[in-house]
Write an enzyme that holds these catalytic residues in place. Structure first.
Site, PDB file in Angstrom:
ATOM      1  NE  ARG A  77       1.685  -4.991  10.854  1.00 22.91           N
ATOM      2  CZ  ARG A  77       2.812  -4.873  10.155  1.00 22.91           C
ATOM      3  NH1 ARG A  77       3.938  -5.373  10.608  1.00 22.91           N
ATOM      4  NH2 ARG A  77       2.798  -4.241   8.996  1.00 22.91           N
ATOM      5  CE  LYS A  86      -2.414  -0.844   3.748  1.00 25.48           C
ATOM      6  NZ  LYS A  86      -1.943  -2.197   4.145  1.00 25.48           N
ATOM      7  NE  ARG A 134      -4.434  -1.018   9.802  1.00 28.76           N
ATOM      8  CZ  ARG A 134      -3.405  -0.568   9.073  1.00 28.76           C
ATOM      9  NH1 ARG A 134      -3.424   0.640   8.592  1.00 28.76           N
ATOM     10  NH2 ARG A 134      -2.380  -1.348   8.849  1.00 28.76           N
ATOM     11  NE  ARG A 186       7.195  -3.376   5.617  1.00 28.94           N
ATOM     12  CZ  ARG A 186       5.879  -3.152   5.637  1.00 28.94           C
ATOM     13  NH1 ARG A 186       5.245  -2.804   4.531  1.00 28.94           N
ATOM     14  NH2 ARG A 186       5.212  -3.294   6.750  1.00 28.94           N
ATOM     15  NE  ARG A 217       5.989  -0.657   9.881  1.00 26.38           N
ATOM     16  CZ  ARG A 217       4.834  -0.722   9.214  1.00 26.38           C
ATOM     17  NH1 ARG A 217       4.745  -0.167   8.024  1.00 26.38           N
ATOM     18  NH2 ARG A 217       3.797  -1.333   9.729  1.00 26.38           N
TER      19      ARG A 217
END
Ligand code: ADP
Length: 215
Positions: A172, A13, A88, A127, A161
């Site tokens: 998540r 996203k 969300r 990531r 992160r």
């Protein structure tokens, strides 16, 4: 244009939002980035949000909705915006509808980035994000930077992160299924939903998204 981007964590996203916002000349509004900025500046809002984010849970609506609304009311967003990470859950979607209705505005499209769960876990685990700009995203295997730990685009420091650890990613995803996926039906019922496959090259996904938005 007023667009909402949805999709599981790791769907890309943030990456797509940066390209789309540029192509469409609208600001990219990411509630995740807003929270992270508040945390790094150690604001009261950031202090309240941090524990929820680290656990991979949603930050409570009474914190999130006000923050998102304040951002959408900034002058650069009067002619449109691309929302990334908001809404969300259904109550945030309802709050957004109410806010837009009051202002005499409406959404143009909701873009749903579709990716399989296995792929998402692989993407998130590797990531690495630039400290200067969260749109500068790399992956230790799939999109390795030329020098380890250094952003190719601006030379900034790359970091992982806090909520990209494997245990947090599972939560998540669970939160995404139970709380966020219901907004897909919510927007489908409004005739706003556009679903595109988010696999493959970043530029190809952007092109697919732009083609879908033109329709
Ligand atoms: P991702 O899409 O990869 O999960 P984000 O940067 O969008 O990453 O979000 C990171 C975290 O920030 C979420 O797990 C959640 O804790 C918090 N967050 C972001 N947006 C919202 C929102 N709209 N409502 C509640 N919490 C949010």
């Amino acid at each position: 244009m007023r667009i909402v981007l949805v999709g599981p964590p790791g769907a890309g996203k943030g990456t797509q939002a940066a390209f789309l916002a540029k192509n469409l000349s609208i600001p990219h509004i990411s509630t995740g980035d807003l929270f992270r900025a508040n945390i790094s500046q150690n604001t009261e809002l950031g202090q309240r949000a941090k524990a929820f984010m680290d656990a991979g849970d949603l930050v409570p609506d009474e914190i999130t909705i006000g923050m998102a609304k304040d951002r959408m009311e900034q002058p650069d967003a009067v002619n449109g915006f691309l929302l990334d990470g908001f809404p969300r859950n259904v109550s945030q979607a309802e709050a957004l509808d109410e806010m837009l209705q009051t202002a005499g505005m409406k959404l143009d499209a909701v873009l749903d980035l579709e990716v399989e769960e296995d792929e998402v876990v692989k993407r998130i685990a590797g990531r690495r994000i630039c400290r200067n700009d969260s749109a500068h995203v790399f992956h230790v295997v799939y999109a390795a930077p030329k020098a380890a730990g250094v952003c190719d685009t601006c030379g900034g420091e790359l970091y992982q992160r806090d909520d990209d650890s494997e245990a947090t990613v599972r939560n998540r995803l669970e939160v995404y299924h139970t709380q966020t996926e219901p907004i897909i039906d919510y927007y489908k019922a409004q005739g706003l939903l556009v679903t595109i496959p988010a696999l493959g090259e970043v530029a190809d996904v952007t092109q697919r998204a732009m083609d879908a938005l033109k329709k």
